[in-house]
Design a protein around this motif. Structure first.
Motif, PDB file in Angstrom:
ATOM      1  N   UNK A   1     -28.711  28.406 -13.873  1.00 19.22           N
ATOM      2  CA  UNK A   1     -27.401  27.867 -13.518  1.00 19.22           C
ATOM      3  C   UNK A   1     -26.577  27.575 -14.772  1.00 19.22           C
ATOM      4  N   UNK A   2     -27.293  27.093 -15.792  1.00 21.05           N
ATOM      5  CA  UNK A   2     -26.569  26.824 -17.025  1.00 21.05           C
ATOM      6  C   UNK A   2     -26.033  28.121 -17.632  1.00 21.05           C
ATOM      7  N   UNK A   3     -26.845  29.192 -17.453  1.00 19.10           N
ATOM      8  CA  UNK A   3     -26.404  30.500 -17.927  1.00 19.10           C
ATOM      9  C   UNK A   3     -25.081  30.880 -17.297  1.00 19.10           C
ATOM     10  N   UNK A   4     -24.981  30.607 -16.006  1.00 11.76           N
ATOM     11  CA  UNK A   4     -23.763  30.991 -15.282  1.00 11.76           C
ATOM     12  C   UNK A   4     -22.540  30.273 -15.837  1.00 11.76           C
ATOM     13  N   UNK A   5     -22.704  28.965 -16.017  1.00 11.07           N
ATOM     14  CA  UNK A   5     -21.581  28.179 -16.520  1.00 11.07           C
ATOM     15  C   UNK A   5     -21.165  28.710 -17.885  1.00 11.07           C
ATOM     16  N   UNK A   6     -22.157  29.002 -18.689  1.00  9.04           N
ATOM     17  CA  UNK A   6     -21.856  29.508 -20.029  1.00  9.04           C
ATOM     18  C   UNK A   6     -21.109  30.838 -19.970  1.00  9.04           C
ATOM     19  N   UNK A   7     -21.584  31.713 -19.074  1.00 12.09           N
ATOM     20  CA  UNK A   7     -20.958  33.046 -19.037  1.00 12.09           C
ATOM     21  C   UNK A   7     -19.525  32.956 -18.528  1.00 12.09           C
ATOM     22  N   UNK A   8     -19.292  32.053 -17.557  1.00  8.77           N
ATOM     23  CA  UNK A   8     -17.913  31.903 -17.076  1.00  8.77           C
ATOM     24  C   UNK A   8     -17.008  31.458 -18.216  1.00  8.77           C
TER      25      UNK A   8
ATOM     26  N   UNK B   1     -18.872  39.095  -9.054  1.00 11.20           N
ATOM     27  CA  UNK B   1     -18.675  38.100  -8.004  1.00 11.20           C
ATOM     28  C   UNK B   1     -20.009  37.388  -7.750  1.00 11.20           C
ATOM     29  N   UNK B   2     -19.981  36.067  -7.521  1.00 13.42           N
ATOM     30  CA  UNK B   2     -21.228  35.352  -7.247  1.00 13.42           C
ATOM     31  C   UNK B   2     -21.959  36.008  -6.077  1.00 13.42           C
ATOM     32  N   UNK B   3     -23.240  36.283  -6.287  1.00 13.46           N
ATOM     33  CA  UNK B   3     -23.984  37.045  -5.297  1.00 13.46           C
ATOM     34  C   UNK B   3     -24.379  36.181  -4.109  1.00 13.46           C
ATOM     35  N   UNK B   4     -24.568  36.823  -2.977  1.00 15.26           N
ATOM     36  CA  UNK B   4     -24.984  36.119  -1.765  1.00 15.26           C
ATOM     37  C   UNK B   4     -26.418  36.474  -1.408  1.00 15.26           C
ATOM     38  N   UNK B   5     -27.148  37.081  -2.325  1.00 16.54           N
ATOM     39  CA  UNK B   5     -28.549  37.396  -2.086  1.00 16.54           C
ATOM     40  C   UNK B   5     -29.340  36.958  -3.313  1.00 16.54           C
ATOM     41  N   UNK B   6     -30.639  36.745  -3.108  1.00 16.52           N
ATOM     42  CA  UNK B   6     -31.488  36.310  -4.223  1.00 16.52           C
ATOM     43  C   UNK B   6     -31.524  37.388  -5.297  1.00 16.52           C
ATOM     44  N   UNK B   7     -31.624  38.644  -4.851  1.00 10.27           N
ATOM     45  CA  UNK B   7     -31.660  39.747  -5.808  1.00 10.27           C
ATOM     46  C   UNK B   7     -30.351  39.804  -6.588  1.00 10.27           C
TER      47      UNK B   7
ATOM     48  N   UNK C   1     -21.349  47.232  -1.594  1.00  8.98           N
ATOM     49  CA  UNK C   1     -20.844  45.899  -1.258  1.00  8.98           C
ATOM     50  C   UNK C   1     -21.209  44.976  -2.417  1.00  8.98           C
ATOM     51  N   UNK C   2     -20.245  44.631  -3.279  1.00  8.09           N
ATOM     52  CA  UNK C   2     -20.567  43.894  -4.504  1.00  8.09           C
ATOM     53  C   UNK C   2     -21.329  42.594  -4.253  1.00  8.09           C
ATOM     54  N   UNK C   3     -20.880  41.811  -3.290  1.00  4.08           N
ATOM     55  CA  UNK C   3     -21.508  40.488  -3.127  1.00  4.08           C
ATOM     56  C   UNK C   3     -22.926  40.567  -2.579  1.00  4.08           C
TER      57      UNK C   3
END
Lengths: 374, 524
Positions: free
Chosen positions: A1-8, A31-37, A195-197
């Motif tokens: 999760x910290x990775x995400x904040x950093x990348x944004x 786009x933030x994914x809606x699947x675990x993969x 389908x990107x998401x």
């Protein structure tokens, strides 16, 4: 999760530098994914972005330092070294280790991505020029899904809607939390189901079946489109996936089965020209309009006009034949026999002969289509 | 020609148009390659602007989708085969004989034919727009079976590709033979300027790769007209086979374009750093490694076709490996600049622009190498951004650097330094405006090759289109700079660049005479 904040943060900062335009509405990352993969893919992308940013700053830090300090105008004299084996070995070996560090999570994500075993349900997706066919192999549901955006929005004669070009007449419906296996194939040329998401993209190849999968973790509507150039309407074959609760999914399946009768017809009845023409308009708009145009003018020479056309105003048997079996001369005219019901073919042929500027007054009965199929 | 001149026939040549038609002189032929390339660059550029005009706003305003597809196809083919490749062959023609101390290319008449095949091929490509049904709307990759549906424009494109391929193969044979046989005494392989090395390696790549492309388009042709089913599943073929064949050519092709660009940069950076190239030997080995690896990674363009996972893993690892020799090259260039005595004339500016932006394109290449990430980004604008960083900021900027660097030697006159700097800064700003934002479009999921898009992509597309027009107009300035230099440029000094140390600068007058090195120099 910290990775995400950093990348944004990273992307935002870059965008501000580049264009001074950053605002919350600009989509700057996956786009933030809606699947675990999809989350694994997202994190892998973030990891590689961090690595390349660090290397980028390092290498070009050196370069810009040299540009400012080692220039003739500040009186710097050129040194004359031109090799250093130690340094050269170091900067060959270190990247190898960095790459191994990257390959590990990439391999893990890839193995998971390609593991289509033990699905909860399977849907066969067929690419057509230019629509998608969906067949639920476990639930016996089958339908086509094509662009719902009206032509006048595309031509700029009407205001564009919120989901311009990303809306379909019949979306794919799947239950949340189930592993959905997608089999892809195509009827004519290559397409790609993207389908990107949901983090899926799989080419659809005529004559072959490929597979992929996704397991949506939340309900919602996810939009994508064909990603492989498939001819002139390539930009106009969107994908919409409705992820619903399992109960809603069961209700939806039941509805599809009872609505399946819409294409049925009463064999004893003779349909009037008006009845068939009005039913044919919807079929024309879903399957024919992209090439033959809303007013029947076509785009000669590849897509002939239907208004006053040789076939659409010629003998009705030839007209039926080309719709049913496709054209032998022009590969762009597909065979619709497998895609459309007897009723739909009867309706659309009658529509083409009695609308679009034609008024032959004749009609085709669904029974005649059934007979022609044999 | 007058009979009296017969005793000295080799120094006579026709004047006017016939000089250019019949010439076997490497300098004349190099000049023609470069001008042809510039003309094609303009034609392909106009097509790019048509694409960007349509994409300025959502909706269909200017062109219809079929024509849009034809523009993407022809823009790609013309820029790759008509603009970038001939530009570097032009450099090869001018520079290789002078840099190795040879009087001319090994096969001067074949050289003439290699060039004169290009204008008919370019004409066929342009002409294909005007036949019934228009040109091919299949993308420059020409994937089957969409190619089977096309009209006769497709056939013209196939013939054009055949002719361009023949030209490239002959040009390459000429370059290999020249380098291996016509070096001056003392010019050992490991003393050759790096530009010569990069072209030797590139020429081998071309000889290996172009026939494969010819095979692919020939199979397309026979599938279209002669009843074969190479790419048709119903007849026992496989559409994916085309992609394998195409990319077996297509990936080396990327390096066919990039490697001579590396060569130009490896001449320019040391010259303006006043310091020898760092790690010459490792540069040669890195270039050769990149060339060999380029034949082993083709299916990374095809991660979404549904290959077995084992194949995907192999292609991912092999592709990541390319980062190692490419990194070596970048580090060596920076180390060359390190502790130099740099000046920043236009060639050096373009070389630094190349280094900075090509590396950025290399980094996004690493992102795309990771299969799971590529599955998200494949066939989106991220890929479009990636390869334009490599092709435009990489190859094209390197070609600009080369033209500014060698122009004084070629014509004996200087270009306008102030305008040259303007050309650089306008190019680099508008280039990034055009292509940097396309990374965001791709990440958000905008597919490539679509004439219209959903509203979420509107702002970045508008920025990109504005950038494209700025970039296109900036190139007219380049044309003006060239014409100004040729017509009224100041006389160039014998050696305008302090650090330039190759034979054309040290052993030949400026401008270089029509025939040079009739007696080979001795290289110590």
């Amino acid at each position: 999760m910290r990775l995400k904040a950093f990348s944004r943060l990273l992307f935002l900062a870059t965008a501000m530098l580049m264009a001074g335009l950053a605002s919350a509405e600009y989509q700057l990352n996956l786009k933030p994914a809606k699947t675990a993969l999809g989350e694994a893919v997202y994190d892998l992308h973030t990891l590689v972005m961090i690595i390349i940013t660090v290397i980028f700053i390092g290498v070009f830090g050196f370069m810009f330092y040299a540009i400012f300090k080692h220039r003739k105008s500040v009186g710097h004299q050129a040194a004359h070294f031109h090799e250093n084996t130690t340094v050269e070995i170091v900067w060959t070996v270190i990247p190898v280790f960095i790459l191994i560090g990257l390959a590990w999570p990439a391999t893990k994500a890839l193995l998971e991505m390609r593991d289509t075993s033990a699905p909860d349900m399977t849907i066969k997706v067929t690419g057509y020029q230019w629509k998608w066919g969906y067949e639920y192999l476990d639930d016996d549901v089958k339908f086509y899904s094509s662009l719902a955006t009206p032509r006048d929005q595309i031509q700029g004669d009407a205001e564009k809607g919120e989901h311009y070009l990303l809306e379909v007449d019949k979306p794919l419906v799947v239950p949340v939390g189930k592993k959905v296996r997608i089999l892809t194939t195509a009827n004519d040329v290559l397409h790609a189901w993207y389908v990107p998401e949901l983090a899926v993209k799989q080419d659809a190849i005529p004559g072959f079946i490929r597979d992929t999968w996704f397991q949506a973790e939340e309900t919602g509507t996810f939009r994508g489109q064909c990603a492989e150039l498939c001819g002139k309407e390539h930009g106009f074959m969107p994908i919409v996936v409705n992820v619903v609760s399992e109960d809603d999914y069961k209700i939806w399946v039941a509805e599809q089965k009872s609505a399946g009768g819409a294409a049925a017809y009463d064999p004893g009845k003779t349909y009037s020209v008006a009845e068939l023409t009005s039913a044919g308009e919807a079929v024309y708009k879903a399957h024919c309009v992209a090439c033959h145009q809303p007013n029947g003018s076509g785009m000669p020479p590849t897509f002939p006009a239907l208004t006053g056309g040789m076939i659409s105003t010629g003998p009705i048997a030839n007209h039926l034949d080309i719709v049913l079996n496709g054209s032998k001369k022009n590969p762009m005219m597909a065979a619709f026999g497998a895609q459309l019901s007897d009723m739909e073919i009867a309706a659309v042929v009658t529509y083409e002969r009695n609308a679009l500027g034609n008024s032959l007054g004749d009609s085709l009965q669904p029974g005649e289509v059934a007979a022609a199929r044999k | 020609m007058e009979a009296v001149h017969e005793h000295d026939h080799s120094h006579d040549h026709p004047t006017g148009l016939m000089r250019w038609v019949t010439t076997t002189n490497h300098k004349d032929i190099g000049t023609m390659y470069l001008w042809f390339s510039f003309a094609m660059f303009m034609v392909g550029g106009v097509m790019a602007l048509i694409i960007r005009t349509e994409l300025f706003q959502p909706g269909l305003q200017v062109v219809q989708p079929e024509f849009f597809n034809q523009m993407t196809t022809l823009h790609g083919l013309i820029m790759v085969f008509g603009a970038i490749m001939p530009a570097f062959v032009g450099f090869a023609n001018w520079q290789i004989p002078m840099m190795i101390g040879a009087p001319d290319m090994a096969f001067p008449r074949m050289n003439n034919w290699s060039f004169w095949l290009l204008p008919p091929a370019g004409t066929l490509l342009v002409l294909s727009m005007f036949v019934p049904g228009g040109s091919a709307g299949v993308g420059w990759t020409m994937y089957a079976p969409l190619t089977v549906q096309q009209g006769m424009g497709m056939d013209l494109v196939i013939f054009a590709v055949h002719i361009l391929g023949m030209s490239s193969i002959m040009g390459s044979i000429n370059i290999v033979t020249t380098i291996l046989n016509l070096r001056a005494p003392g010019m050992t392989m490991m003393k050759m300027p790096l530009f010569v090395w990069t072209w030797l390696i590139t020429a081998y790549l071309l000889i290996a790769a172009m026939p494969v492309l010819a095979g692919a388009v020939t199979m397309t042709l026979t599938d279209r007209h002669f009843g074969t089913h190479f790419f048709n599943a119903a007849g026992g073929g496989d559409p994916v086979l085309f992609q394998h064949i195409f990319w077996f050519f297509g990936h080396p092709e990327v390096y066919i374009i990039a490697i001579p660009a590396f060569g130009v940069i490896s001449q320019v950076i040391p010259a303006f750093s006043r310091k020898p190239l760092f790690g010459y030997a490792s540069m040669v080995y890195a270039t050769a490694s990149i060339a060999i690896l380029s034949f082993l990674v083709w299916a990374h363009h095809m991660y979404t076709v549904g290959m077995p996972v084992e194949a995907q893993l192999y292609y991912m690892f092999a592709t990541m490996l390319i980062a190692v020799p490419t990194g070596v090259k970048v580090f060596n260039w920076v180390a060359t600049m390190w502790k130099g005595s740099m000046t920043f004339e236009t060639p050096m500016l373009f070389a630094i622009g190349f280094l900075f932006l090509f590396t950025l394109g290399g980094f996004t290449g690493l992102v795309l190498a990771l299969t799971p990430v590529d599955v998200q980004l494949h066939d989106t604008y991220y890929v479009v951004a990636h390869f334009h960083y490599v092709m435009v900021a990489g190859a094209l900027f390197s070609a600009f650097a080369g033209v500014y660097f060698w122009l004084p030697k070629w014509i004996g006159k200087m270009y306008d330094e102030t305008l040259g700097k303007w050309h650089f800064w306008l190019s680099i700003i508008f280039f990034n405006l055009t292509f940097f934002v396309q990374h965001f479009l791709g990440l958000a999921g905008m597919p490539r090759r679509i004439p219209d898009y959903s509203l979420q992509f509107a702002d970045f597309n508008m920025i990109s289109s504005i950038g494209a027009f700025g970039f296109g107009l900036s190139q007219l300035l380049f044309l003006y700079i060239l014409i100004k230099a040729i017509r009224s440029g100041e006389k160039a000094p014998e050696k305008p660049w302090d650090g330039a140390d190759t034979l054309e600068w040290t052993h030949l007058p400026t401008p270089a005479p029509y025939h040079s090195f009739e007696t080979p120099p001795t290289v110590k």
